[in-house]
Design a protein around this motif. Structure first.
Motif, PDB file in Angstrom:
ATOM      1  N   GLY A  71       0.826  -1.196   0.000  1.00 22.49           N
ATOM      2  CA  GLY A  71       0.000   0.000   0.000  1.00 22.49           C
ATOM      3  C   GLY A  71       0.862   1.249   0.000  1.00 22.49           C
ATOM      4  N   THR A  72       1.106   1.804  -1.186  1.00 23.04           N
ATOM      5  CA  THR A  72       2.020   2.938  -1.330  1.00 23.04           C
ATOM      6  C   THR A  72       1.328   4.280  -1.133  1.00 23.04           C
ATOM      7  N   GLU A  95       1.365  -1.039  -5.015  1.00 23.58           N
ATOM      8  CA  GLU A  95       0.223  -0.135  -5.122  1.00 23.58           C
ATOM      9  C   GLU A  95      -0.679  -0.568  -6.269  1.00 23.58           C
ATOM     10  N   HIS A 100      -1.979   6.681  -8.286  1.00 24.29           N
ATOM     11  CA  HIS A 100      -1.295   6.808  -6.998  1.00 24.29           C
ATOM     12  C   HIS A 100       0.183   6.456  -7.146  1.00 24.29           C
ATOM     13  N   ALA A 101       0.471   5.400  -7.885  1.00 24.96           N
ATOM     14  CA  ALA A 101       1.859   4.971  -8.073  1.00 24.96           C
ATOM     15  C   ALA A 101       2.675   6.036  -8.803  1.00 24.96           C
ATOM     16  N   THR A 121       3.084  -1.983  -9.470  1.00 27.19           N
ATOM     17  CA  THR A 121       1.647  -1.772  -9.556  1.00 27.19           C
ATOM     18  C   THR A 121       0.916  -3.084  -9.825  1.00 27.19           C
ATOM     19  N   ALA A 142      -2.989  -1.471   3.405  1.00 30.55           N
ATOM     20  CA  ALA A 142      -3.759  -1.544   2.167  1.00 30.55           C
ATOM     21  C   ALA A 142      -5.203  -1.928   2.511  1.00 30.55           C
TER      22      ALA A 142
END
Length: 223
Positions: A71-72, A95, A100-101, A121, A142
């Motif tokens: 969970g990045t 992620e 988001h990544a 990802t 996450a």
């Protein structure tokens, strides 16, 4: 972070601000990360500054050279963890959301940490299956319904002495609700049952309050 169910005590945020002012100081890279996350439309669910520094210190205490993060988001906790590593250390962060990544990669570049961090990802349950251990430190933050499976992978990718930290395990006391229909709470309760019955782990959990409300962390060491 969890959705606030009741009135938040204003003192919680005030104490967090006091901690940050006295112990953390200004951090342009982390401030830029939060600004970029907001500009990119990411949800405001990063760990708090005090919690991020706690993760950094735990990774240093574990003498971590390889860190796994599930969970990045925008990379706030990633930066704190990567800074705990030696120059030749490695952090792998997973992620599911491509946007988001991308934001996280840009934030890591701004922080000067791109060479130390690999952002992967895809659904974590798929990408975890492709990784090889051991990792010295694992941070799981996450989708909560899959936490039991994430911990199973974390154990597989660990060695004796590896630290595993799972975020958002109190959920404003929702963890006590055995009849909850919330899959995040149900997953968290399964996590406690799983870890409590796992002979390979020594674990506890701590409640936290602050700007991220009433929540907490599960902390375990692989025996």
């Amino acid at each position: 972070m969890v959705e606030r169910l009741g009135q938040q005590n204003p003192g919680w945020g005030a104490v967090d601000a006091y901690i940050a002012d006295r112990l953390l100081g200004d951090d342009p890279a982390l401030a830029a990360t939060l600004a970029a996350n907001a500009a990119g439309g990411l949800p405001d669910i990063d760990v708090s500054p005090a919690q991020g520094r706690m993760l950094h210190l735990l990774a240093r205490m574990a003498n971590a050279r390889r860190v796994l993060e599930v969970g990045t988001l925008g990379g706030y906790s990633t930066i704190e963890l990567a800074r705990a590593l030696p120059a030749d250390g490695e952090l792998v962060t997973l992620e599911i959301d491509l946007h988001h990544a991308d934001v996280a990669r840009a934030n890591l570049a701004t922080a000067g940490l791109s060479g130390r961090v690999t952002v992967i990802t895809g659904p974590a349950l798929d990408t975890l299956a492709t990784l090889k251990g051991p990792f010295d430190f694992v941070f799981i933050d996450a989708d909560k319904q899959n936490n039991p499976a994430y911990v199973e992978h974390a154990i597989r990718l660990s060695r004796p002495g590896t630290t595993i930290v799972v975020d958002n395990v109190i959920r404003e006391g929702g963890v006590l609700d055995a009849g909850s229909g919330d899959e995040r709470i149900r997953g968290t309760r399964r996590l406690f049952e799983q870890v409590g019955a796992e002979p390979r782990l020594t674990a506890t959990a701590v409640q936290t309050v602050g700007v991220k409300k009433w929540d907490g962390f599960l902390i375990a060491v692989v025996d």
